[in-house]
Design a protein around this motif. Sequence first.
Motif, short mmCIF file in Angstrom:
data_model
loop_
_atom_site.label_atom_id
_atom_site.label_comp_id
_atom_site.label_asym_id
_atom_site.label_seq_id
_atom_site.Cartn_x
_atom_site.Cartn_y
_atom_site.Cartn_z
N LEU A 1 -77.94 32.80 -5.30
CA LEU A 1 -79.35 31.55 -5.21
C LEU A 1 -80.44 31.97 -6.51
O LEU A 1 -80.01 32.43 -7.13
CB LEU A 1 -80.14 32.94 -4.28
N ASP A 2 -80.81 31.20 -6.09
CA ASP A 2 -82.00 30.51 -7.13
C ASP A 2 -82.84 31.62 -7.58
O ASP A 2 -83.42 31.61 -8.35
CB ASP A 2 -82.75 29.13 -6.10
N ASN A 3 -83.77 32.23 -6.14
CA ASN A 3 -83.66 33.93 -6.43
C ASN A 3 -83.35 35.15 -7.23
O ASN A 3 -83.73 35.84 -7.39
CB ASN A 3 -85.17 34.08 -5.08
N GLY A 4 -82.39 34.62 -7.13
CA GLY A 4 -81.73 36.00 -8.16
C GLY A 4 -80.72 37.22 -7.40
O GLY A 4 -80.48 37.70 -8.46
N GLN A 5 -80.98 36.23 -5.88
CA GLN A 5 -79.96 37.10 -4.96
C GLN A 5 -78.84 36.06 -5.30
O GLN A 5 -78.57 36.03 -5.31
CB GLN A 5 -80.87 37.19 -4.22
N PHE A 6 -77.82 37.56 -4.41
CA PHE A 6 -76.23 36.84 -4.03
C PHE A 6 -76.37 37.73 -3.48
O PHE A 6 -76.84 38.22 -2.52
CB PHE A 6 -75.12 37.81 -4.94
N ALA A 7 -75.08 36.23 -2.29
CA ALA A 7 -75.08 36.57 -0.65
C ALA A 7 -73.12 36.28 -0.27
O ALA A 7 -73.12 35.60 -1.76
CB ALA A 7 -75.36 35.71 0.57
#
Length: 330
Positions: free
Chosen positions: A84-90
């Motif tokens: 994700l663009d916010n540095g998180q992952f799903a």
Amino acid sequence: MSHLMQLFEAARFPGGVEVHTDGISAAMTLDGPEHGSLRLFSLAPGVILSFNRIYTQVWPLAQTEAANILLLNFCLNGRCEVDLDNGQFAFLSQGIMALGTQQVKEAYRYPSGVYEGVELFLDLDALELEPYCLFLEAGIDLTALIRHFQAAQKLYLAQTPAAIQGILSELWVLRDTEDVGRMKLNSARLLLELGRQPYVPHPRIRYFTLSQVTIAKEVRSILLADLSQNHTARGLANRFQIGETSLKNYFRGVFGENLSVWLREARMRRAAELLRDTELRVAEIAEQVGYENQSKFAAVFAKQFGCPPLEYRRRGPRGCAGQLSLRLGK
């Protein structure tokens, strides 16, 4: 076909990936132990349908010019990492769908080493210039779809509704055909049905930071480096200075399985390889995959593959009824 050809002519493909076109579709293939294929159909200028069958942890990314793309990703089997663009992952798993305008930055990643799914790429700029008549006649409004699922702000992840699952099943049957007409029809049906669905994010989807994902992948590497070692979850957690529960949660979140289940299957996979490719005694193989007790090893192996180790060696993997229970790529 012209739009699809333009896409491939503009792309720069990394080594190992071959591209073939047949006048109807284009296929990206990767051969060898790490293998897979993407078969893409240009349904209209700005509309590309992709059938993905990938059996590797990393799929190279074609280097193309940035585009204003709406991507719909429907996971049918396996697991897909979403950055994700916010540095998180799903992580998408079987039965989960994703909808968004974020683009992959480096490569497509599949932690389990298996991914089968359907993707629909919608070039919003191209469709604005030349609206797709089928979408117009069906009343499909992509701008409203993006707004409804808040896909411009972040990726929308949710359980795939039953109605859409049915359409996906019809699409998946077409993956090795040239029935573009039915693909067009079912893709439009899919978008039309999606627009009727309520905004209900999947409540069980968790988001992970880069450090959490890195820890999970490093744990996997440590375990695979020497399957004869009996690492404990507590010992691994101490190595990364985190709690044992946190480590287990990170691992399950990234790989979709409990640490103990994943490790057992990894050991059984390696044992099967040694039985098939070497003449080592069963006791030696058991020791190499972390079992001091040969009887316990044989019992776990038989439960996994449907026959004892020596019978597996004699008959080969196709001769054991339980061999399909061992998932690939974990």
